[in-house]
Write a protein that holds these residues in place. Structure first.
Motif, PDB file in Angstrom:
ATOM      1  N   PRO A 154       9.341  -8.553  -9.110  1.00 13.70           N
ATOM      2  CA  PRO A 154       9.764  -7.557  -9.849  1.00 13.70           C
ATOM      3  C   PRO A 154       8.881  -6.242  -9.014  1.00 13.70           C
ATOM      4  CG  PRO A 154       9.546  -9.095 -10.732  1.00 13.70           C
ATOM      5  CD  PRO A 154       9.202  -9.462  -9.667  1.00 13.70           C
ATOM      6  N   LEU A 155       7.327  -5.940  -9.333  1.00 14.64           N
ATOM      7  CA  LEU A 155       7.163  -5.228  -8.432  1.00 14.64           C
ATOM      8  C   LEU A 155       6.518  -4.281  -7.628  1.00 14.64           C
ATOM      9  CD1 LEU A 155       3.553  -6.507 -10.151  1.00 14.64           C
ATOM     10  CD2 LEU A 155       4.903  -5.672 -11.415  1.00 14.64           C
ATOM     11  N   ILE A 156       7.196  -5.358  -6.731  1.00 10.17           N
ATOM     12  CA  ILE A 156       7.291  -5.177  -5.110  1.00 10.17           C
ATOM     13  C   ILE A 156       8.762  -4.473  -5.078  1.00 10.17           C
ATOM     14  CG2 ILE A 156       7.173  -5.536  -2.789  1.00 10.17           C
ATOM     15  CD1 ILE A 156       5.346  -7.544  -3.589  1.00 10.17           C
ATOM     16  N   LYS A 157       9.699  -4.646  -5.958  1.00  9.15           N
ATOM     17  CA  LYS A 157      10.723  -4.517  -5.937  1.00  9.15           C
ATOM     18  C   LYS A 157      11.529  -3.202  -6.588  1.00  9.15           C
ATOM     19  CE  LYS A 157      15.700  -5.136  -7.300  1.00  9.15           C
ATOM     20  NZ  LYS A 157      16.758  -6.587  -7.611  1.00  9.15           N
ATOM     21  N   ILE A 158       9.967  -2.975  -7.402  1.00  9.96           N
ATOM     22  CA  ILE A 158      10.295  -1.158  -8.501  1.00  9.96           C
ATOM     23  C   ILE A 158       9.840  -0.726  -6.730  1.00  9.96           C
ATOM     24  CG2 ILE A 158       9.769  -0.173  -9.914  1.00  9.96           C
ATOM     25  CD1 ILE A 158      10.046  -2.698 -11.996  1.00  9.96           C
ATOM     26  N   ALA A 159       8.221  -0.825  -6.531  1.00  6.60           N
ATOM     27  CA  ALA A 159       7.796   0.150  -5.790  1.00  6.60           C
ATOM     28  C   ALA A 159       8.616   0.679  -4.414  1.00  6.60           C
ATOM     29  CB  ALA A 159       6.211  -0.802  -5.546  1.00  6.60           C
ATOM     30  N   LEU A 193       4.178   0.698   0.658  1.00 10.13           N
ATOM     31  CA  LEU A 193       4.195  -0.478   0.103  1.00 10.13           C
ATOM     32  C   LEU A 193       2.526  -1.930   0.223  1.00 10.13           C
ATOM     33  CD1 LEU A 193       7.572  -1.491   0.624  1.00 10.13           C
ATOM     34  CD2 LEU A 193       6.736  -1.211  -1.375  1.00 10.13           C
ATOM     35  N   MET A 194       2.311  -0.992   1.769  1.00  4.65           N
ATOM     36  CA  MET A 194       0.912  -2.059   1.569  1.00  4.65           C
ATOM     37  C   MET A 194      -0.284  -2.488   1.160  1.00  4.65           C
ATOM     38  SD  MET A 194       1.291  -3.685   4.510  1.00  4.65           S
ATOM     39  CE  MET A 194      -0.308  -4.381   4.678  1.00  4.65           C
ATOM     40  N   PRO A 195      -0.337  -1.263  -0.291  1.00  8.27           N
ATOM     41  CA  PRO A 195      -1.085  -1.624  -0.942  1.00  8.27           C
ATOM     42  C   PRO A 195      -0.799  -2.570  -1.750  1.00  8.27           C
ATOM     43  CG  PRO A 195      -1.180   0.619  -0.748  1.00  8.27           C
ATOM     44  CD  PRO A 195      -0.232   0.093   0.181  1.00  8.27           C
ATOM     45  N   LEU A 196       0.228  -2.505  -2.911  1.00 10.62           N
ATOM     46  CA  LEU A 196       0.794  -3.714  -3.334  1.00 10.62           C
ATOM     47  C   LEU A 196       0.968  -5.241  -3.076  1.00 10.62           C
ATOM     48  CD1 LEU A 196       1.572  -4.558  -6.173  1.00 10.62           C
ATOM     49  CD2 LEU A 196       4.078  -3.620  -5.969  1.00 10.62           C
ATOM     50  N   ILE A 197       1.075  -5.164  -1.175  1.00  7.26           N
ATOM     51  CA  ILE A 197       1.554  -6.873  -0.511  1.00  7.26           C
ATOM     52  C   ILE A 197       0.323  -6.970  -0.054  1.00  7.26           C
ATOM     53  CG2 ILE A 197       1.744  -6.809   1.413  1.00  7.26           C
ATOM     54  CD1 ILE A 197       4.327  -5.273   1.746  1.00  7.26           C
ATOM     55  N   GLU A 198      -0.914  -6.168  -0.264  1.00  4.80           N
ATOM     56  CA  GLU A 198      -2.537  -6.790   0.023  1.00  4.80           C
ATOM     57  C   GLU A 198      -3.069  -7.654  -1.778  1.00  4.80           C
ATOM     58  OE1 GLU A 198      -4.620  -2.720   0.987  1.00  4.80           O
ATOM     59  OE2 GLU A 198      -3.890  -3.763   3.215  1.00  4.80           O
ATOM     60  N   LYS A 199      -2.231  -6.547  -2.367  1.00  3.93           N
ATOM     61  CA  LYS A 199      -2.621  -6.578  -3.804  1.00  3.93           C
ATOM     62  C   LYS A 199      -1.885  -8.849  -3.668  1.00  3.93           C
ATOM     63  CE  LYS A 199      -3.354  -3.084  -6.083  1.00  3.93           C
ATOM     64  NZ  LYS A 199      -3.221  -1.846  -7.647  1.00  3.93           N
TER      65      LYS A 199
END
Length: 233
Positions: A154-159, A193-199
């Motif tokens: 859900p976080l990645i989708k919203i981002a 999107l990369m910062p969230l994928i790294e998290k």
């Protein structure tokens, strides 16, 4: 044990990274006002889990991305993370003789796993305590992969929605620049999107480490010792 792997695949040829200065050139306010929010298609998958019980222990040891000193790796859980963005539909609008707006209409976003696999060393009989314990351990790792993905989706989708809707268009000088413009825009989406994928990957690694530790290893060894040699207990 498991092998965390990050593979960011993009469906058009992309550059290896995006400079901050390039990102600033993408925004085109005069084009943005012409374009409604692009349709975003978000897809995910855990993949088809495979159990491999035919690989020798030495090969499994070699597959591990983080072999621990003094520990034989008899089982391994792997799952590759794939993230991709593709502008599947776009249209162009001519502003004047030297300006064209490229407006994405449909953007496909994928984030999930491929090739989830559980390896158990072939040296262990399938009816042994150690085999059963290894299966349970590696299945727990795959369960951690699923739960981490479910939490972050859900976080990645919203981002992704926010990034794509806030950057819906680019301006070019000639129609011949269309392909490069779309490629740059996709680069920008992934860059943001990369910062969230790294998290996501850090969180997944953290959860796996809760299972892979000396205390838990000792407890698991004790289970099979008691099972295989009950007369000594």
């Amino acid at each position: 044990m498991r092998k965390p792997t990050l593979i960011i695949g993009i469906l058009i040829n992309l550059l290896s990274y995006v400079q901050t200065s390039q990102c600033g050139e993408i925004r085109a306010p005069e084009c943005d006002k012409l374009n409604p929010s692009p349709r975003i298609i978000f897809q995910t998958s855990y993949g088809q889990l495979v159990h491999d019980i035919s690989t020798p222990q030495k090969q499994i040891q070699a597959l591990s991305s983080r072999p621990e000193k003094g520990i034989l790796i008899d089982g391994l859980a792997t799952a590759e993370t794939i993230g991709s963005v593709r502008i599947s539909k776009a249209r162009g609008i001519k502003l004047d003789d030297g300006s064209y707006c490229i407006l994405p209409q449909e953007v496909e976003v994928y984030f999930g796993y491929v090739n989830p696999t559980i390896y158990i060393a072939k040296e262990y009989p399938t009816d042994s305590c150690r085999f059963s314990l290894l299966i349970r351990h590696e299945q727990t790792h795959q369960r951690i992969n699923i739960l981490t993905l479910e939490y972050f989706l859900p976080l990645i989708k919203i981002a992704a929605q926010g990034i794509i809707q806030q950057s819906p268009s680019v301006k070019i000088s000639t129609p011949q620049e269309t392909k490069e413009a779309l490629r740059n825009l996709q680069e920008y989406y992934i860059y943001m999107l990369m910062p969230l994928i790294e998290k996501f990957n850090l969180a997944r690694e953290h959860e796996h480490r809760k299972l892979d530790n000396q205390t838990n290893y000792a407890m698991e060894r004790d289970i099979c010792t008691k099972f295989d040699f009950p007369q000594n207990n």
